[in-house]
Enzyme design. Sequence first.
Site, short mmCIF file in Angstrom:
data_model
loop_
_atom_site.label_atom_id
_atom_site.label_comp_id
_atom_site.label_asym_id
_atom_site.label_seq_id
_atom_site.Cartn_x
_atom_site.Cartn_y
_atom_site.Cartn_z
N TYR A 145 0.85 -1.19 0.00
CA TYR A 145 0.00 0.00 0.00
C TYR A 145 0.88 1.23 0.00
O TYR A 145 1.83 1.34 0.78
CB TYR A 145 -0.90 0.02 1.24
CG TYR A 145 -1.82 1.23 1.28
CD1 TYR A 145 -2.81 1.40 0.31
CD2 TYR A 145 -1.69 2.20 2.26
CE1 TYR A 145 -3.65 2.51 0.34
CE2 TYR A 145 -2.52 3.31 2.30
CZ TYR A 145 -3.50 3.46 1.32
OH TYR A 145 -4.33 4.56 1.36
N ASP A 240 9.21 2.95 -0.20
CA ASP A 240 8.17 3.63 0.56
C ASP A 240 8.41 3.33 2.04
O ASP A 240 8.04 2.26 2.54
CB ASP A 240 6.79 3.14 0.10
CG ASP A 240 5.67 3.81 0.89
OD1 ASP A 240 5.96 4.50 1.89
OD2 ASP A 240 4.50 3.62 0.51
N LYS A 268 4.23 9.86 8.51
CA LYS A 268 4.00 9.38 9.88
C LYS A 268 4.98 9.97 10.90
O LYS A 268 4.77 11.08 11.37
CB LYS A 268 4.02 7.85 9.89
CG LYS A 268 2.94 7.29 8.92
CD LYS A 268 2.54 5.88 9.21
CE LYS A 268 1.63 5.31 8.15
NZ LYS A 268 0.24 5.23 8.47
N1 PMP Z 1 2.74 4.27 2.34
C1 PMP Z 1 2.64 3.40 3.35
C2 PMP Z 1 3.67 2.31 3.47
C3 PMP Z 1 1.61 3.53 4.28
O1 PMP Z 1 1.51 2.64 5.28
C4 PMP Z 1 0.68 4.58 4.14
C5 PMP Z 1 -0.47 4.78 5.12
N2 PMP Z 1 -0.66 3.87 6.08
C6 PMP Z 1 0.83 5.45 3.07
C7 PMP Z 1 1.87 5.28 2.19
C8 PMP Z 1 -0.13 6.59 2.86
O2 PMP Z 1 0.10 7.57 3.79
P1 PMP Z 1 -1.08 8.64 4.14
O3 PMP Z 1 -2.15 7.86 4.80
O4 PMP Z 1 -0.39 9.63 5.03
O5 PMP Z 1 -1.50 9.24 2.85
#
Ligand code: PMP
Length: 429
Positions: A145, A240, A268
């Site tokens: 994700y 990511d 985060k």
């Molecule tokens: N990349 C990863 C690995 C994530 O876990 C998340 C959200 N949990 C995101 C991107 C997206 O981040 P956001 O919810 O701040 O848009």
Amino acid sequence: MQKHDRSESLFAQALEVIPGGVDSPVRAYGSVGGTPLFIARGQGAHIVDTDGNRYLDYVCSWGPLVLGHAHHRVVGALRDLVMNGTSFGAPSPLEVALARTVVDTVPSIDLVRFVSSGTEANMTALRLARAHTGRDGIIKFAGGYHGHTDALLVEAGSGSATLGVPSSAGVPAAFAGLTLVAQYNDVDSVEALLQANREGIAAVIVEPVAANMGVVAPAPGFLEGLRELTLRYGAVLIFDEVISGFRVAPGGAQELYGVTPDLTCLGKIIGGGLPVGAVGGRRDIMELLAPLGPVYQAGTLSGNPLAMAAGSETLAELLRPGAHEKLETLSAHLEEGLAWAIAEVKIAARVQRVGSVLTLFFTGDEVTNFPSASRSDRERFGRFFHGMLERGFYLPPSQFEAWFVSLAHTQADIEATVDAAREAMAGLA
Ligand code: PMP
């Protein structure tokens, strides 16, 4: 029995004005059943819901709160700042300070651009990779994700590597068709796609520690293999690290595993609980961003002073000597305790952990990718989740999410969690 009257009433009101009553789908308890709790406040490792029930929190806002809730350093900095204005739409000193920390700590990052979410960071990373290579195709992994940007809302329809199909309505097939899906921990599945699309693939994007199919560590050689292949085929390697960044090691997964990507997405923790994301990496690629280069990207609240301050205070505390060691010790004890409880109760389950993120999968078999994660017993997880909630432990409401341990958790918290988990598991048989 806990009472959830206020949460239930708030949820009913929310359903009248917010789709599904929530602003992010997993909060709706769709996969575990029941009514989501409305949270009134948090302090340290605990949260209190609107009915006054107190829980030990393993969601920690899905990762940002590595110091726990309402940490005095973060709160103090925000309190001081807020009196002087909350947003200027002009540069402020705090973004320079946070950028300096990121550049100095994350091995592959020469330059970093702040945005307001992990989704934005990934969206910008793709645009940069496409501009840099002059190619359109993307390879991602099933169960990975990267936020809800069109090109990345694609998963494999089945276990094998396939052409992408949208996993959300409203994503044009033409966009999804540019995204190819490989299998996590399977370098050959990536090579096959690269070979079939020579000159076509702009980037391979991966969570170097998978955390959105539950926690799955990269197998030895997997990240190294991606690095070698992307160099060979002229594609950009994007890590990511929105979850793993600053968490699994000060410099993230790239430091832990010693593999250097071209671009890194962060979020985060670097916002300490306020809305932040960031994309950073190789100078020559990052210099493609406007105003230096032709890749457009912008944001009204990008580099917001409050978010920058919360992030800087969080990192200052997290980068102190001993902080990561403490997280590791607490998390290792949790892993060992849960493994002991599983053995005691004799239930088909396993714990998988990297640093301070872990998942308790209700399957006896090792989970290495999305198909093996999918074999977990979700109905059992749902009952376990409610068993833990009833005992005062707030877990992520999905089998395929990570539990987050924070520096505010204590050894006694971990022991209480293990005792409760053993009871909750015993109740499942
Ligand atoms: N990349 C990863 C690995 C994530 O876990 C998340 C959200 N949990 C995101 C991107 C997206 O981040 P956001 O919810 O701040 O848009």
